[in-house]
Design a protein around this motif. Structure first.
Motif, PDB file in Angstrom:
ATOM      1  N   GLN A   1     -45.953  51.272  53.480  1.00 14.82           N
ATOM      2  CA  GLN A   1     -45.310  52.498  52.997  1.00 14.82           C
ATOM      3  C   GLN A   1     -45.604  53.665  53.938  1.00 14.82           C
ATOM      4  O   GLN A   1     -44.730  54.484  54.239  1.00 14.82           O
ATOM      5  CB  GLN A   1     -45.803  52.820  51.587  1.00 14.82           C
ATOM      6  CG  GLN A   1     -45.180  54.056  50.957  1.00 14.82           C
ATOM      7  CD  GLN A   1     -43.701  53.889  50.684  1.00 14.82           C
ATOM      8  OE1 GLN A   1     -43.220  52.775  50.568  1.00 14.82           O
ATOM      9  NE2 GLN A   1     -42.974  54.984  50.592  1.00 14.82           N
ATOM     10  N   GLN A   2     -46.866  53.716  54.417  1.00 11.92           N
ATOM     11  CA  GLN A   2     -47.263  54.782  55.338  1.00 11.92           C
ATOM     12  C   GLN A   2     -46.463  54.695  56.641  1.00 11.92           C
ATOM     13  O   GLN A   2     -45.969  55.700  57.153  1.00 11.92           O
ATOM     14  CB  GLN A   2     -48.762  54.686  55.627  1.00 11.92           C
ATOM     15  CG  GLN A   2     -49.280  55.799  56.544  1.00 11.92           C
ATOM     16  CD  GLN A   2     -50.770  55.666  56.800  1.00 11.92           C
ATOM     17  OE1 GLN A   2     -51.419  54.734  56.339  1.00 11.92           O
ATOM     18  NE2 GLN A   2     -51.324  56.602  57.547  1.00 11.92           N
ATOM     19  N   TYR A   3     -46.346  53.494  57.179  1.00 14.70           N
ATOM     20  CA  TYR A   3     -45.577  53.313  58.414  1.00 14.70           C
ATOM     21  C   TYR A   3     -44.103  53.657  58.197  1.00 14.70           C
ATOM     22  O   TYR A   3     -43.461  54.276  59.062  1.00 14.70           O
ATOM     23  CB  TYR A   3     -45.696  51.868  58.908  1.00 14.70           C
ATOM     24  CG  TYR A   3     -47.040  51.533  59.514  1.00 14.70           C
ATOM     25  CD1 TYR A   3     -47.678  52.420  60.379  1.00 14.70           C
ATOM     26  CD2 TYR A   3     -47.677  50.318  59.231  1.00 14.70           C
ATOM     27  CE1 TYR A   3     -48.916  52.110  60.933  1.00 14.70           C
ATOM     28  CE2 TYR A   3     -48.917  50.001  59.785  1.00 14.70           C
ATOM     29  CZ  TYR A   3     -49.531  50.904  60.636  1.00 14.70           C
ATOM     30  OH  TYR A   3     -50.728  50.611  61.203  1.00 14.70           O
ATOM     31  N   ALA A   4     -43.539  53.241  57.045  1.00 14.37           N
ATOM     32  CA  ALA A   4     -42.125  53.515  56.766  1.00 14.37           C
ATOM     33  C   ALA A   4     -41.866  55.015  56.681  1.00 14.37           C
ATOM     34  O   ALA A   4     -40.861  55.518  57.215  1.00 14.37           O
ATOM     35  CB  ALA A   4     -41.708  52.832  55.463  1.00 14.37           C
ATOM     36  N   GLU A   5     -42.770  55.743  56.020  1.00 13.99           N
ATOM     37  CA  GLU A   5     -42.601  57.190  55.907  1.00 13.99           C
ATOM     38  C   GLU A   5     -42.700  57.863  57.270  1.00 13.99           C
ATOM     39  O   GLU A   5     -41.951  58.803  57.573  1.00 13.99           O
ATOM     40  CB  GLU A   5     -43.657  57.750  54.950  1.00 13.99           C
ATOM     41  CG  GLU A   5     -43.451  57.343  53.494  1.00 13.99           C
ATOM     42  CD  GLU A   5     -44.538  57.880  52.580  1.00 13.99           C
ATOM     43  OE1 GLU A   5     -45.470  58.535  53.097  1.00 13.99           O
ATOM     44  OE2 GLU A   5     -44.458  57.635  51.358  1.00 13.99           O
ATOM     45  N   LYS A   6     -43.631  57.377  58.097  1.00 14.57           N
ATOM     46  CA  LYS A   6     -43.790  57.962  59.430  1.00 14.57           C
ATOM     47  C   LYS A   6     -42.527  57.763  60.263  1.00 14.57           C
ATOM     48  O   LYS A   6     -42.034  58.698  60.915  1.00 14.57           O
ATOM     49  CB  LYS A   6     -44.985  57.318  60.138  1.00 14.57           C
ATOM     50  CG  LYS A   6     -45.229  57.877  61.549  1.00 14.57           C
ATOM     51  CD  LYS A   6     -46.374  57.167  62.245  1.00 14.57           C
ATOM     52  CE  LYS A   6     -45.978  55.762  62.648  1.00 14.57           C
ATOM     53  NZ  LYS A   6     -47.005  55.104  63.495  1.00 14.57           N
ATOM     54  N   ARG A   7     -41.992  56.542  60.236  1.00 13.05           N
ATOM     55  CA  ARG A   7     -40.793  56.270  61.040  1.00 13.05           C
ATOM     56  C   ARG A   7     -39.579  57.015  60.492  1.00 13.05           C
ATOM     57  O   ARG A   7     -38.724  57.480  61.255  1.00 13.05           O
ATOM     58  CB  ARG A   7     -40.518  54.757  61.080  1.00 13.05           C
ATOM     59  CG  ARG A   7     -41.572  53.977  61.821  1.00 13.05           C
ATOM     60  CD  ARG A   7     -41.740  54.457  63.247  1.00 13.05           C
ATOM     61  NE  ARG A   7     -42.911  53.887  63.903  1.00 13.05           N
ATOM     62  CZ  ARG A   7     -43.305  54.220  65.119  1.00 13.05           C
ATOM     63  NH1 ARG A   7     -42.632  55.153  65.799  1.00 13.05           N
ATOM     64  NH2 ARG A   7     -44.366  53.670  65.652  1.00 13.05           N
TER      65      ARG A   7
END
Length: 355
Positions: free
Chosen positions: A77-83
Motif C-alpha cells: 500500500q505504501q509503495y502504491a501510494e508513493k507511485r
C-alpha cells in the motif's frame, strides 16, 4: 538559356528558404502537444514498472517468511501510494505545459500547421515570335492537408450501469466526467471527403459521487460502498484513464471546386463518429468534505488503490455540427476489479474538436 537560368535560380531560392526555415522555425502546436502526450505516457509506464518491481520484492520477503502478511500488505500500500503521488505530480507538470501551450496558441504566440500547402511556382522566360519578351507564370496548389491535428475537450455526466440499468439508488445525478487530449484526423480516400480515420491520446477524468453520506472503502480486493458515519458535504471518487481513442468519422462537409482544382475542407458541416478507446488507469483518489466536531471545515483526500480496473476499454460515438458534438462513451470493463456485481460506467456530454 534564359528559361534554364530562371529555373535554376528558383530552385536555389527554394533550397535556401528550406534550410533557413528548418534552422529558425519553432516547433508547431501539434509537435509540442505530441511531445507532452508522449511524456505523460512515459511517466505512467515508468512508475507502474517500478511499482511492479517493488511489489515483487515484497512478495519475495513474504515467501521467505521475513515479514508477515499484514506487513507485506502495508508495504505494498505504501509503495502504491508513493507511485500514485509520483504520477500525479509529474503528470500535473505536463498538464500545466499543455494548458500554457493552448493559451499561447489562442494568443497567437505559437505556430501551427497551415491547412493549405502550395507547390513550387516556376517562372519560365521565353522569347515570342514578335521579338518581344513574354513571361509565363505557373502556380500549382495541393489540396487541403489529408491529415490535420486537433485539440479535443469533452465534459458531461457519468452513470454507473448495473445489469443494463442506471444505479440511481446509490449515486447522485452530479456524477460527471471530462476529457482532454490531442487527435489526428486523416481523410481515407483521395477523392472523397466522407470517411476519415481519427485517432489520438486522451486523459479521461471520471467522478463518482455517492448518495446518503456513503463512501468507498476497500475490503481486500473488493471495493464497498458503506455509511461514513458523518454528515458529508461532498464525497467523490475520481479515477483517471490514459487512453488511445480511435473513430471512423463520417464528415458530410461538401468539397470545394475552384476552377480545375478540388479541395476537401473538414468540419464545416454535420459529422458522425463511431469507434472506441483502450488504455490504462493512471490514478485514483477519494475526496471528502465535511465539518468536524469543532465546526471546522475538513477536506480529506485519500490516494491509493481502490481496486479500480488497471485497464480501460470501451465504445464511443459522437454526432454534431462543425466543431461541437454530442458525445457518448461506455466502458466495457467494470469500474472495480473483483466486486461481486459488475458495474460499468456510461458517460454522456458535449465534445469539442478544435483544428
Amino acid at each position: 538559356m534564359k528559361t534554364i537560368t530562371f529555373y535554376v535560380a528558383g530552385l536555389l531560392c527554394l533550397l535556401a528558404t528550406k534550410v533557413l526555415g528548418q534552422e529558425t522555425k519553432p516547433a508547431t502546436f501539434e509537435e509540442r502537444a505530441k511531445e507532452i502526450s508522449k511524456n505523460i505516457e512515459t511517466i505512467t509506464k515508468q512508475q507502474k514498472d517500478s511499482l511492479k518491481i517493488e511489489v515483487e520484492s515484497v512478495n519475495v520477503k513474504l515467501d521467505n517468511k521475513e515479514i508477515t502478511a499484514e506487513q507485506a500488505e502495508a508495504q505494498k500500500q505504501q509503495y502504491a501510494e508513493k507511485r500514485a503521488t509520483n504520477i500525479e505530480t509529474k503528470v500535473a507538470v505536463e498538464q500545466a505545459k499543455l494548458d500554457q501551450l493552448v493559451k499561447d496558441k489562442v494568443d497567437g504566440k505559437v505556430a501551427y500547421n497551415d491547412r493549405k500547402k502550395h507547390k513550387i511556382a516556376f517562372i519560365t522566360y521565353e522569347r515570342g515570335d514578335d521579338d518581344e519578351d513574354s513571361t509565363k507564370v505557373s502556380v500549382q496548389r495541393y489540396d487541403y492537408k489529408r491529415t490535420t491535428s486537433q485539440f479535443v475537450f469533452a465534459l458531461g455526466i457519468n452513470r454507473l450501469m448495473t445489469d443494463g440499468k442506471v444505479d440511481t439508488a446509490n449515486f447522485e445525478d452530479r456524477s460527471d466526467f471530462y476529457e482532454w487530449g490531442v487527435a489526428w484526423n486523416t481523410r481515407i480516400f483521395d477523392n472523397n471527403n466522407l470517411l476519415h480515420f481519427k485517432y489520438g491520446l486522451s486523459l479521461q477524468y471520471n467522478n463518482l459521487r455517492p448518495k446518503d453520506d456513503k463512501i468507498f472503502v476497500t475490503d481486500g480486493d473488493k471495493t464497498l460502498l458503506v455509511d461514513s458515519g458523518r454528515n458529508l458535504d461532498k464525497v467523490r471518487l475520481r479515477y483517471v484513464n490514459l487512453v488511445v481513442p480511435m473513430h471512423l468519422e463520417f464528415d458530410f462537409t461538401p468539397k470545394k471546386v475552384n476552377g480545375d482544382k478540388v479541395y476537401y475542407p473538414i468540419q464545416k458541416g454535420f459529422r458522425l463518429g463511431v469507434g472506441g478507446y483502450a488504455g490504462v488507469n493512471v490514478k485514483e483518489k477519494q475526496i471528502l468534505k465535511y465539518k468536524n466536531d469543532n465546526g471546522n471545515r475538513v477536506r480529506d483526500k485519500t490516494k491509493g488503490d481502490f481496486n479500480v480496473n488497471d485497464f480501460a476499454y470501451g465504445l464511443s460515438a459522437y454526432v454534431g455540427y462543425r466543431d461541437i458534438s454530442v458525445y457518448a462513451k461506455y466502458d466495457l470493463q467494470p469500474v472495480f476489479n473483483n466486486n461481486d456485481i459488475d458495474q460499468n460506467n456510461f458517460s454522456l456530454g458535449l465534445r469539442f474538436d478544435f483544428n
